[in-house]
Scaffold this motif. Structure first.
Motif, PDB file in Angstrom:
ATOM      1  N   GLY A  17     -32.842  -6.505   8.417  1.00 53.69           N
ATOM      2  CA  GLY A  17     -31.576  -6.504   9.155  1.00 53.69           C
ATOM      3  C   GLY A  17     -31.719  -6.673  10.646  1.00 53.69           C
ATOM      4  O   GLY A  17     -30.903  -6.139  11.403  1.00 53.69           O
ATOM      5  N   GLY A  18     -32.729  -7.425  11.092  1.00 57.01           N
ATOM      6  CA  GLY A  18     -32.861  -7.724  12.512  1.00 57.01           C
ATOM      7  C   GLY A  18     -32.065  -8.963  12.882  1.00 57.01           C
ATOM      8  O   GLY A  18     -31.150  -9.391  12.166  1.00 57.01           O
ATOM      9  N   ALA A  19     -32.419  -9.559  14.023  1.00 59.88           N
ATOM     10  CA  ALA A  19     -31.667 -10.715  14.516  1.00 59.88           C
ATOM     11  C   ALA A  19     -31.700 -11.880  13.545  1.00 59.88           C
ATOM     12  O   ALA A  19     -30.691 -12.548  13.301  1.00 59.88           O
ATOM     13  CB  ALA A  19     -32.229 -11.145  15.873  1.00 59.88           C
ATOM     14  N   LEU A  22     -29.546 -10.887  10.211  1.00 58.39           N
ATOM     15  CA  LEU A  22     -28.106 -10.821  10.447  1.00 58.39           C
ATOM     16  C   LEU A  22     -27.535 -12.194  10.795  1.00 58.39           C
ATOM     17  O   LEU A  22     -26.429 -12.541  10.366  1.00 58.39           O
ATOM     18  CB  LEU A  22     -27.805  -9.825  11.567  1.00 58.39           C
ATOM     19  N   ASP A  39     -31.363  -3.482   4.802  1.00 60.01           N
ATOM     20  CA  ASP A  39     -31.977  -3.138   6.084  1.00 60.01           C
ATOM     21  C   ASP A  39     -32.683  -1.792   5.997  1.00 60.01           C
ATOM     22  O   ASP A  39     -32.056  -0.765   5.738  1.00 60.01           O
ATOM     23  CB  ASP A  39     -30.888  -3.103   7.160  1.00 60.01           C
ATOM     24  N   PRO A  43     -36.536  -1.662  13.072  1.00 62.35           N
ATOM     25  CA  PRO A  43     -36.767  -2.894  13.835  1.00 62.35           C
ATOM     26  C   PRO A  43     -37.983  -2.786  14.735  1.00 62.35           C
ATOM     27  O   PRO A  43     -38.274  -1.719  15.286  1.00 62.35           O
ATOM     28  CB  PRO A  43     -35.479  -3.048  14.653  1.00 62.35           C
ATOM     29  N   PRO A  62     -31.330  -2.782  21.976  1.00 65.64           N
ATOM     30  CA  PRO A  62     -31.531  -3.402  20.657  1.00 65.64           C
ATOM     31  C   PRO A  62     -30.582  -2.870  19.590  1.00 65.64           C
ATOM     32  O   PRO A  62     -30.037  -3.642  18.794  1.00 65.64           O
ATOM     33  CB  PRO A  62     -32.987  -3.061  20.331  1.00 65.64           C
ATOM     34  N   LEU A  66     -27.725  -5.039  17.316  1.00 56.46           N
ATOM     35  CA  LEU A  66     -27.717  -5.067  15.851  1.00 56.46           C
ATOM     36  C   LEU A  66     -26.386  -4.575  15.290  1.00 56.46           C
ATOM     37  O   LEU A  66     -25.886  -5.117  14.294  1.00 56.46           O
ATOM     38  CB  LEU A  66     -28.868  -4.229  15.299  1.00 56.46           C
ATOM     39  N   GLU A  67     -25.810  -3.567  15.915  1.00 52.09           N
ATOM     40  CA  GLU A  67     -24.519  -3.063  15.425  1.00 52.09           C
ATOM     41  C   GLU A  67     -23.433  -4.120  15.576  1.00 52.09           C
ATOM     42  O   GLU A  67     -22.572  -4.270  14.698  1.00 52.09           O
ATOM     43  CB  GLU A  67     -24.139  -1.783  16.170  1.00 52.09           C
ATOM     44  N   GLY A  69     -23.986  -7.315  15.457  1.00 52.83           N
ATOM     45  CA  GLY A  69     -24.290  -8.296  14.423  1.00 52.83           C
ATOM     46  C   GLY A  69     -23.818  -7.856  13.057  1.00 52.83           C
ATOM     47  O   GLY A  69     -23.277  -8.655  12.280  1.00 52.83           O
ATOM     48  N   ARG A  70     -24.001  -6.592  12.728  1.00 50.04           N
ATOM     49  CA  ARG A  70     -23.543  -6.084  11.431  1.00 50.04           C
ATOM     50  C   ARG A  70     -22.023  -6.225  11.297  1.00 50.04           C
ATOM     51  O   ARG A  70     -21.505  -6.604  10.242  1.00 50.04           O
ATOM     52  CB  ARG A  70     -23.940  -4.611  11.275  1.00 50.04           C
TER      53      ARG A  70
END
Length: 340
Positions: A17-19, A22, A39, A43, A62, A66-67, A69-70
């Motif tokens: 579930g990183g860049a 996502l 995920d 990370p 970071p 990610l949040e 992106g989710r």
């Protein structure tokens, strides 16, 4: 982190579930594919204070990136599920993905974006300061330690190159030879020409004062004042769960670690499995990993479209054939009724 209920099956399961993961899931969601991101929540850049070199998101934490992106993935119907994949096996229709807690999910295609693990020398203090004042990439962290007293820990043949790179950000660079091979005459000349100090002897530990790195202690108890230390980690892809498919990491051509080889689209040697981000490209930064995830996702969608078109053509032909046979049979019956 908000997490959705895991369904029984998806077009695509994204592991990581990183860049990269996502971004891939976002592209697939926009392609109207059912997709879930699994995920593990570990990370690589978690210790870092901010993401750098990413246009429009410079310096963002970071976790915050990610949040966001989710939320974007969920906005297109994608799921994000917390969990760790234990094994993956082949099925008639794709793959069975088993999580460490026993949950299972089926996938027609698999996008692996689990990143890598940085293996560091066993030097007291090194791991604790990783991502803070112990660094690896000048493009990720060089600006933050500009003009500081920087030490480069010699661990391999790339350490001279690393010292020369960091010289761009500071004129106070010391290369600790530690366990690396002795530099060549040409390399010694390059280091001298750039004003980089070379220190022989193994490093015993880092000196930490008030939660800050203050020096490097050698095995003879000499302490060299430093404010930051750069070290080249050994980078190893996180892919043990792929062993059941016969997909194992291989040595990267750079000699810096292990990765999963893939073609330029992210397609691996195992049909139906794509990879993106650091799991295949050891040097990818956040922006590059995100771009690779999106590109791999587009190829996955195209692959699914090809499969669906083939099946549709087969069904069409079968239907046409059945209709044609019925028509012929009807004509034959009519001929018989008329005595022909």
């Amino acid at each position: 982190m908000v997490t959705e209920q895991l369904k029984n099956s998806y077009d695509v399961v994204v592991v990581g579930g990183g860049a990269a993961g996502l971004s891939g899931a976002l592209m697939l969601g926009r392609a109207r594919r059912s997709v879930v991101v699994i995920d593990a929540g570990t990370p690589r850049n978690a210790p870092a204070a901010g993401v750098h070199g990413l246009l429009g998101r410079e310096g963002m934490a970071p976790g915050e990136l990610l949040e966001l992106g989710r939320a974007e993935v969920r906005g297109y119907g994608g799921h994000v599920v917390t969990g760790e994949v234990d094994t993956v096996s082949r099925t008639d229709d794709g793959f069975a993905v088993t999580l460490s807690d026993g949950r299972t999910v089926s996938a027609r295609r698999l996008l692996v974006t689990t990143g890598l693990v940085d293996e560091l020398p066993e030097i007291p203090g090194l791991r604790d300061r990783w991502g803070h004042d112990v660094l690896h990439c000048p493009y990720c962290h060089g600006w933050e330690v500009r003009d500081q007293a920087i030490g480069v820990l010699g661990t391999g043949p790339m350490s001279v190159h690393q010292a020369l790179l960091f010289r761009q950000w500071s004129d106070d660079i010391t290369l600790f030879l530690h366990t690396m091979p002795s530099p060549t005459e040409d390399e010694f000349e390059q280091l001298a020409a750039r004003g980089i100090t070379v220190v022989k002897g193994e490093v015993a530990s880092l000196e930490i004062t008030d939660d800050r790195l203050t020096g490097v202690r050698l095995s003879d108890d000499t302490v060299v004042r430093r404010e930051a230390v750069a070290v080249m980690s050994r980078m190893v892809a996180r892919t043990d769960f792929l062993a059941g498919l016969g997909l194992r990491p291989e040595q990267h051509v750079s000699g810096l670690g292990e990765h999963i080889p893939a073609d330029p689209t992210g397609r691996t040697e195992v049909p139906g499995v794509w990879v993106a981000g650091n799991v295949t490209d050891l040097s990818a930064q956040v922006g590059g990993a995100a771009a690779a995830g999106a590109f791999a996702a587009a190829q996955i969608n195209a692959d699914l479209v090809t499969e669906e078109t083939r099946r549709a053509v087969e069904a069409y032909r079968n239907t046409f054939s059945a209709e044609n046979e019925a028509r012929v049979s009807e004509l034959v019956s009519a001929d018989r009724r008329h005595g022909m």
